[in-house]
Motif scaffolding. Structure first.
Motif, PDB file in Angstrom:
ATOM      1  N   ASP A  88      45.751  92.856 -44.377  1.00 32.16           N
ATOM      2  CA  ASP A  88      46.867  93.809 -44.317  1.00 32.16           C
ATOM      3  C   ASP A  88      47.203  94.239 -42.895  1.00 32.16           C
ATOM      4  OD1 ASP A  88      46.087  95.647 -47.407  1.00 32.16           O
ATOM      5  OD2 ASP A  88      47.028  93.701 -47.030  1.00 32.16           O
ATOM      6  N   ASP A  89      46.354  93.919 -41.938  1.00 33.17           N
ATOM      7  CA  ASP A  89      46.639  94.256 -40.548  1.00 33.17           C
ATOM      8  C   ASP A  89      47.573  93.245 -39.888  1.00 33.17           C
ATOM      9  OD1 ASP A  89      43.199  95.246 -40.291  1.00 33.17           O
ATOM     10  OD2 ASP A  89      44.952  96.565 -40.528  1.00 33.17           O
ATOM     11  N   THR A  90      47.859  92.153 -40.582  1.00 36.05           N
ATOM     12  CA  THR A  90      48.772  91.157 -40.031  1.00 36.05           C
ATOM     13  C   THR A  90      50.149  91.760 -39.820  1.00 36.05           C
ATOM     14  OG1 THR A  90      47.601  89.279 -41.015  1.00 36.05           O
ATOM     15  CG2 THR A  90      49.937  88.970 -40.498  1.00 36.05           C
ATOM     16  N   ALA A  91      50.641  91.683 -38.596  1.00 35.62           N
ATOM     17  CA  ALA A  91      51.928  92.291 -38.243  1.00 35.62           C
ATOM     18  C   ALA A  91      52.233  92.000 -36.782  1.00 35.62           C
ATOM     19  CB  ALA A  91      51.879  93.803 -38.461  1.00 35.62           C
ATOM     20  N   VAL A  92      53.455  92.333 -36.393  1.00 31.06           N
ATOM     21  CA  VAL A  92      53.784  92.404 -34.979  1.00 31.06           C
ATOM     22  C   VAL A  92      53.484  93.829 -34.522  1.00 31.06           C
ATOM     23  CG1 VAL A  92      55.587  92.206 -33.232  1.00 31.06           C
ATOM     24  CG2 VAL A  92      55.581  90.647 -35.197  1.00 31.06           C
ATOM     25  N   TYR A  93      52.713  93.940 -33.465  1.00 31.30           N
ATOM     26  CA  TYR A  93      52.305  95.242 -32.954  1.00 31.30           C
ATOM     27  C   TYR A  93      53.145  95.580 -31.725  1.00 31.30           C
ATOM     28  CZ  TYR A  93      48.358  95.479 -36.114  1.00 31.30           C
ATOM     29  OH  TYR A  93      47.580  95.569 -37.243  1.00 31.30           O
ATOM     30  N   TYR A  94      53.685  96.797 -31.748  1.00 35.72           N
ATOM     31  CA  TYR A  94      54.560  97.262 -30.681  1.00 35.72           C
ATOM     32  C   TYR A  94      53.936  98.464 -29.971  1.00 35.72           C
ATOM     33  CZ  TYR A  94      58.184  94.492 -32.985  1.00 35.72           C
ATOM     34  OH  TYR A  94      58.911  93.474 -33.544  1.00 35.72           O
ATOM     35  N   CYS A  95      54.004  98.431 -28.673  1.00 36.51           N
ATOM     36  CA  CYS A  95      53.613  99.570 -27.856  1.00 36.51           C
ATOM     37  C   CYS A  95      54.822 100.484 -27.691  1.00 36.51           C
ATOM     38  CB  CYS A  95      53.125  99.069 -26.502  1.00 36.51           C
ATOM     39  SG  CYS A  95      52.642 100.342 -25.340  1.00 36.51           S
ATOM     40  N   SER A  96      54.574 101.778 -27.678  1.00 36.89           N
ATOM     41  CA  SER A  96      55.660 102.741 -27.554  1.00 36.89           C
ATOM     42  C   SER A  96      55.288 103.827 -26.561  1.00 36.89           C
ATOM     43  CB  SER A  96      55.965 103.368 -28.917  1.00 36.89           C
ATOM     44  OG  SER A  96      57.031 104.277 -28.824  1.00 36.89           O
ATOM     45  N   CYS A  97      56.294 104.318 -25.856  1.00 32.70           N
ATOM     46  CA  CYS A  97      56.109 105.344 -24.838  1.00 32.70           C
ATOM     47  C   CYS A  97      57.178 106.424 -25.006  1.00 32.70           C
ATOM     48  CB  CYS A  97      56.199 104.705 -23.460  1.00 32.70           C
ATOM     49  SG  CYS A  97      56.382 105.852 -22.089  1.00 32.70           S
ATOM     50  N   TRP A  98      56.759 107.682 -24.947  1.00 33.88           N
ATOM     51  CA  TRP A  98      57.707 108.793 -24.969  1.00 33.88           C
ATOM     52  C   TRP A  98      57.655 109.486 -23.613  1.00 33.88           C
ATOM     53  CZ3 TRP A  98      54.116 107.703 -28.665  1.00 33.88           C
ATOM     54  CH2 TRP A  98      54.589 107.377 -29.936  1.00 33.88           C
ATOM     55  N   PHE A  99      58.797 109.513 -22.936  1.00 32.10           N
ATOM     56  CA  PHE A  99      58.838 110.122 -21.621  1.00 32.10           C
ATOM     57  C   PHE A  99      60.260 110.536 -21.301  1.00 32.10           C
ATOM     58  CE2 PHE A  99      57.588 111.235 -17.485  1.00 32.10           C
ATOM     59  CZ  PHE A  99      58.481 110.708 -16.573  1.00 32.10           C
ATOM     60  N   GLY A 100      60.422 111.746 -20.810  1.00 30.16           N
ATOM     61  CA  GLY A 100      61.740 112.201 -20.392  1.00 30.16           C
ATOM     62  C   GLY A 100      62.759 112.222 -21.520  1.00 30.16           C
ATOM     63  N   GLY A 101      62.294 112.466 -22.749  1.00 29.56           N
ATOM     64  CA  GLY A 101      63.210 112.525 -23.877  1.00 29.56           C
ATOM     65  C   GLY A 101      63.630 111.179 -24.424  1.00 29.56           C
ATOM     66  N   THR A 102      63.003 110.128 -23.953  1.00 28.00           N
ATOM     67  CA  THR A 102      63.369 108.780 -24.374  1.00 28.00           C
ATOM     68  C   THR A 102      62.152 108.067 -24.932  1.00 28.00           C
ATOM     69  OG1 THR A 102      65.084 108.665 -22.672  1.00 28.00           O
ATOM     70  CG2 THR A 102      64.362 106.578 -23.633  1.00 28.00           C
ATOM     71  N   ASN A 103      62.391 107.267 -25.967  1.00 29.29           N
ATOM     72  CA  ASN A 103      61.352 106.448 -26.575  1.00 29.29           C
ATOM     73  C   ASN A 103      61.561 104.999 -26.124  1.00 29.29           C
ATOM     74  OD1 ASN A 103      59.264 105.617 -28.151  1.00 29.29           O
ATOM     75  ND2 ASN A 103      60.306 105.879 -30.091  1.00 29.29           N
ATOM     76  N   TYR A 104      60.549 104.450 -25.507  1.00 27.57           N
ATOM     77  CA  TYR A 104      60.619 103.083 -25.021  1.00 27.57           C
ATOM     78  C   TYR A 104      59.723 102.195 -25.874  1.00 27.57           C
ATOM     79  CZ  TYR A 104      62.515 105.317 -20.844  1.00 27.57           C
ATOM     80  OH  TYR A 104      63.279 106.063 -19.974  1.00 27.57           O
ATOM     81  N   TRP A 105      60.102 100.908 -25.974  1.00 29.27           N
ATOM     82  CA  TRP A 105      59.349  99.948 -26.778  1.00 29.27           C
ATOM     83  C   TRP A 105      59.061  98.679 -25.989  1.00 29.27           C
ATOM     84  CZ3 TRP A 105      57.657 101.363 -31.508  1.00 29.27           C
ATOM     85  CH2 TRP A 105      58.288 102.443 -32.122  1.00 29.27           C
ATOM     86  N   GLY A 106      57.910  98.097 -26.292  1.00 30.22           N
ATOM     87  CA  GLY A 106      57.610  96.782 -25.772  1.00 30.22           C
ATOM     88  C   GLY A 106      58.210  95.711 -26.666  1.00 30.22           C
ATOM     89  N   GLN A 107      57.968  94.467 -26.310  1.00 36.81           N
ATOM     90  CA  GLN A 107      58.568  93.348 -27.038  1.00 36.81           C
ATOM     91  C   GLN A 107      57.744  92.957 -28.269  1.00 36.81           C
ATOM     92  OE1 GLN A 107      56.616  92.969 -24.468  1.00 36.81           O
ATOM     93  NE2 GLN A 107      55.220  91.291 -25.010  1.00 36.81           N
ATOM     94  N   GLY A 108      56.536  93.449 -28.348  1.00 35.15           N
ATOM     95  CA  GLY A 108      55.691  93.168 -29.505  1.00 35.15           C
ATOM     96  C   GLY A 108      54.755  92.009 -29.280  1.00 35.15           C
ATOM     97  N   THR A 109      53.623  92.049 -29.971  1.00 35.46           N
ATOM     98  CA  THR A 109      52.662  90.958 -29.935  1.00 35.46           C
ATOM     99  C   THR A 109      52.165  90.708 -31.356  1.00 35.46           C
ATOM    100  OG1 THR A 109      50.636  90.128 -28.877  1.00 35.46           O
ATOM    101  CG2 THR A 109      50.679  92.473 -29.407  1.00 35.46           C
ATOM    102  N   GLN A 110      52.095  89.446 -31.734  1.00 35.45           N
ATOM    103  CA  GLN A 110      51.753  89.075 -33.100  1.00 35.45           C
ATOM    104  C   GLN A 110      50.242  89.106 -33.312  1.00 35.45           C
ATOM    105  OE1 GLN A 110      53.830  88.097 -35.858  1.00 35.45           O
ATOM    106  NE2 GLN A 110      51.874  88.268 -36.963  1.00 35.45           N
ATOM    107  N   VAL A 111      49.826  89.749 -34.386  1.00 36.82           N
ATOM    108  CA  VAL A 111      48.436  89.721 -34.830  1.00 36.82           C
ATOM    109  C   VAL A 111      48.415  89.116 -36.227  1.00 36.82           C
ATOM    110  CG1 VAL A 111      46.443  91.101 -35.506  1.00 36.82           C
ATOM    111  CG2 VAL A 111      47.724  91.680 -33.434  1.00 36.82           C
ATOM    112  N   THR A 112      47.659  88.054 -36.387  1.00 40.09           N
ATOM    113  CA  THR A 112      47.545  87.395 -37.682  1.00 40.09           C
ATOM    114  C   THR A 112      46.083  87.349 -38.089  1.00 40.09           C
ATOM    115  OG1 THR A 112      49.485  86.021 -37.212  1.00 40.09           O
ATOM    116  CG2 THR A 112      48.041  85.317 -39.010  1.00 40.09           C
ATOM    117  N   VAL A 113      45.793  87.910 -39.254  1.00 42.98           N
ATOM    118  CA  VAL A 113      44.424  87.934 -39.768  1.00 42.98           C
ATOM    119  C   VAL A 113      44.339  86.968 -40.936  1.00 42.98           C
ATOM    120  CG1 VAL A 113      42.575  89.362 -40.681  1.00 42.98           C
ATOM    121  CG2 VAL A 113      44.235  90.340 -39.075  1.00 42.98           C
ATOM    122  N   SER A 114      43.429  86.025 -40.840  1.00 48.99           N
ATOM    123  CA  SER A 114      43.266  85.030 -41.901  1.00 48.99           C
ATOM    124  C   SER A 114      41.995  85.318 -42.687  1.00 48.99           C
ATOM    125  CB  SER A 114      43.201  83.626 -41.302  1.00 48.99           C
ATOM    126  OG  SER A 114      42.056  83.490 -40.499  1.00 48.99           O
TER     127      SER A 114
END
Length: 115
Positions: A88-114
């Motif tokens: 169930d942890d399989t997903a694209v994981y995104y980093c997020s930052c809150w600063f100066g009233g703005t929410n920023y996002w990374g491009q994501g990294t894939q995690v696949t659990v078999s």
């Protein structure tokens, strides 16, 4: 403007571990609140963990006790250590930052659990 770059995703067997990294741009990283989200196929993006300035990390119930968020202000980097990974942890994981009233996002990294 804050840029976020994730790394560390990949394919892992159930029960294994991965460590995700998120490098942030800017000179005020210590003032950023940081977090991780994930999005599985066909689902909405969901909160995984986050840490506010001066606070302790908080976790979604589904990952509590298995995932650990940490930050290294000297390296402008936040980490997500993921242990005892499940299908169930399989997903694209995104980093997020809150600063100066703005929410920023990374491009994501894939995690696949078999299993």
């Amino acid at each position: 403007q804050v840029q976020l770059v994730e790394s560390g995703g990949g394919l892992v067997q159930a029960g294994g571990s991965l460590r995700l990294s998120c490098a942030a741009s800017g000179s005020r990283f210590s003032a950023y609140s940081m977090g991780w989200y994930r999005q599985a196929p066909g689902e909405e993006r969901k909160w995984v963990a986050s840490v506010r300035i001066g606070g302790s990390a908080e976790y979604a119930e589904s990952v509590k006790g298995r995932f650990t968020l940490s930050r290294d202000n000297a390296r402008n980097t936040v980490y997500l250590q993921m242990n005892n990974l499940k299908d169930d942890d399989t997903a694209v994981y995104y980093c997020s930052c809150w600063f100066g009233g703005t929410n920023y996002w990374g491009q994501g990294t894939q995690v696949t659990v078999s299993s």
